[in-house]
Design an enzyme around this catalytic site. Structure first.
Site, PDB file in Angstrom:
ATOM      1  N   GLU A   1      -1.498 -18.034 -35.967  1.00  0.00           N
ATOM      2  CA  GLU A   1      -0.697 -18.272 -34.769  1.00  0.00           C
ATOM      3  C   GLU A   1      -1.512 -17.914 -33.527  1.00  0.00           C
ATOM      4  OE1 GLU A   1       3.724 -18.338 -35.447  1.00  0.00           O
ATOM      5  OE2 GLU A   1       3.234 -16.238 -35.229  1.00  0.00           O
TER       6      GLU A   1
ATOM      7  N   HIS B   1       3.396 -10.020 -36.231  1.00  0.00           N
ATOM      8  CA  HIS B   1       3.605 -11.090 -35.249  1.00  0.00           C
ATOM      9  C   HIS B   1       3.012 -10.633 -33.907  1.00  0.00           C
ATOM     10  CE1 HIS B   1       5.561 -13.887 -32.544  1.00  0.00           C
ATOM     11  NE2 HIS B   1       5.814 -14.652 -33.593  1.00  0.00           N
TER      12      HIS B   1
ATOM     13  N   ASN C   1      11.505 -18.570 -37.440  1.00  0.00           N
ATOM     14  CA  ASN C   1      11.542 -17.240 -36.815  1.00  0.00           C
ATOM     15  C   ASN C   1      12.459 -17.304 -35.592  1.00  0.00           C
ATOM     16  OD1 ASN C   1      11.075 -14.740 -35.724  1.00  0.00           O
ATOM     17  ND2 ASN C   1       9.013 -15.216 -34.957  1.00  0.00           N
ATOM     18  N   TRP C   2      13.648 -16.772 -35.750  1.00  0.00           N
ATOM     19  CA  TRP C   2      14.618 -16.821 -34.640  1.00  0.00           C
ATOM     20  C   TRP C   2      14.259 -15.838 -33.523  1.00  0.00           C
ATOM     21  CZ3 TRP C   2      20.236 -16.829 -37.059  1.00  0.00           C
ATOM     22  CH2 TRP C   2      20.391 -17.988 -37.849  1.00  0.00           C
ATOM     23  N   LYS C   3      13.348 -14.923 -33.792  1.00  0.00           N
ATOM     24  CA  LYS C   3      13.059 -13.829 -32.846  1.00  0.00           C
ATOM     25  C   LYS C   3      14.377 -13.114 -32.499  1.00  0.00           C
ATOM     26  CE  LYS C   3       9.386 -16.730 -31.096  1.00  0.00           C
ATOM     27  NZ  LYS C   3       8.167 -16.704 -30.323  1.00  0.00           N
TER      28      LYS C   3
ATOM     29  N   GLY D   1       5.253 -20.197 -27.949  1.00  0.00           N
ATOM     30  CA  GLY D   1       6.262 -20.338 -26.906  1.00  0.00           C
ATOM     31  C   GLY D   1       5.776 -21.008 -25.638  1.00  0.00           C
TER      32      GLY D   1
ATOM     33  N   SER E   1       4.258 -23.274 -31.101  1.00  0.00           N
ATOM     34  CA  SER E   1       4.806 -24.468 -30.444  1.00  0.00           C
ATOM     35  C   SER E   1       4.966 -25.668 -31.376  1.00  0.00           C
ATOM     36  CB  SER E   1       3.966 -24.837 -29.215  1.00  0.00           C
ATOM     37  OG  SER E   1       4.117 -23.843 -28.223  1.00  0.00           O
TER      38      SER E   1
ATOM     39  N   GLU F   1       4.005 -10.806 -30.987  1.00  0.00           N
ATOM     40  CA  GLU F   1       4.954 -10.114 -30.097  1.00  0.00           C
ATOM     41  C   GLU F   1       5.088  -8.644 -30.500  1.00  0.00           C
ATOM     42  OE1 GLU F   1       8.230 -12.880 -30.460  1.00  0.00           O
ATOM     43  OE2 GLU F   1       7.003 -14.411 -29.497  1.00  0.00           O
TER      44      GLU F   1
ATOM     45  N   GLY G   1       9.149 -21.030 -34.138  1.00  0.00           N
ATOM     46  CA  GLY G   1       9.945 -20.098 -33.342  1.00  0.00           C
ATOM     47  C   GLY G   1      11.039 -20.829 -32.585  1.00  0.00           C
ATOM     48  N   GLY G   2      10.764 -21.152 -31.331  1.00  0.00           N
ATOM     49  CA  GLY G   2      11.773 -21.745 -30.445  1.00  0.00           C
ATOM     50  C   GLY G   2      12.537 -22.914 -31.056  1.00  0.00           C
TER      51      GLY G   2
END
Ligand code: PEP
Length: 224
Positions: free
Chosen positions: A149, A82, A8-10, A155, A186, A84, A207-208
């Site tokens: 999640e 998600h 997930n590049w966001k 993150g 994470s 976010e 993600g990150g």
């Protein structure tokens, strides 16, 4: 059995990162890349997922994308709910279920994200929160995936213990014996091997760390 990696590049990435992915991960069958909409391609090189979709078929929703538009791009998966999106765009469980149903109706696999906040975790409410989210977000039709999640792990560099992830995934597996179950929060190249090996974890949502091609390559190695 190979485990899934969902990247997930966001709201990150670039054409350059897309090219790096194409070079490094061409035809890898257990990697799903979820870049911002603008980088979704009809490409045989990578398996694409979207990060979001609108629940309506069409209409006056400036800035939104429909499932049929994703179908035209040959997108096979879509993240829905998600944390976010829930926090920043006020998506409720009802909306999440509508999005998941819209995806299933278009033969796109929805990856429904659920997870407790730090406050709920500290109050020992994880199971109760997840059960409610599952009940309210799950379509009646099968075919969706679930990503556990914990909001407090996204993150932050913090993860639940192996035992905690294992307990949640055991509970999810009992309720959803034939559903693909991911863990996210994470995950990186250091902890992926341990998390991927937890029973009932069918893969990880990253993600990150997914912005670093070298880290993804290491995570993929642990997923085979
Ligand atoms: C995510 O965006 O779903 C996620 C898990 O992020 P991170 O890996 O950065 O915690």
């Amino acid at each position: 059995m190979q485990k899934w990696i969902v990247a997930n590049w966001k709201m990150n990435g670039s054409k350059n990162l897309l090219n790096e992915y194409k070079n490094a991960f061409k035809s890898i069958e257990n990697l799903i890349v979820c870049p911002p909409f603008i980088y979704l391609e009809e490409s045989a090189d990578l398996i694409f997922g979207a990060q979001n979709v609108n629940q309506l078929a069409k209409g006056a929703c400036t800035g939104e994308i429909s499932v049929q538009m994703l179908v035209e791009r040959e997108v096979k998966y879509c993240l829905v709910g998600h944390s976010e999106r829930r926090q920043q765009f006020h998506e409720t469980n009802n909306i999440v279920r509508s999005k998941a149903e819209a995806c299933l109706g278009a033969n796109i696999t929805p990856i429904i994200c659920i997870g407790e906040t730090l406050e709920q975790y500290e109050a020992n409410q994880t199971t109760e929160v997840l059960e409610r989210q599952l009940a309210e977000c799950s379509p009646s039709e099968s075919g969706f995936w679930i990503a556990y999640e914990p909001v407090w792990a996204i993150g932050t560099g913090k993860t639940p213990t192996t035992d905690e992830i294992s307990a949640v995934h055991f509970m999810l597996r009992k309720k959803l014996p034939n559903t693909t179950l991911l863990y996210g929060g994470s995950v990186n190249d250091d902890n992926a091997a341990t998390i991927i090996a937890i029973p009932n974890v069918d893969g990880v949502l990253v993600g990150g760390a997914s912005l670093d091609v070298a880290a993804v390559a290491v995570i993929l190695k642990h997923a085979r």
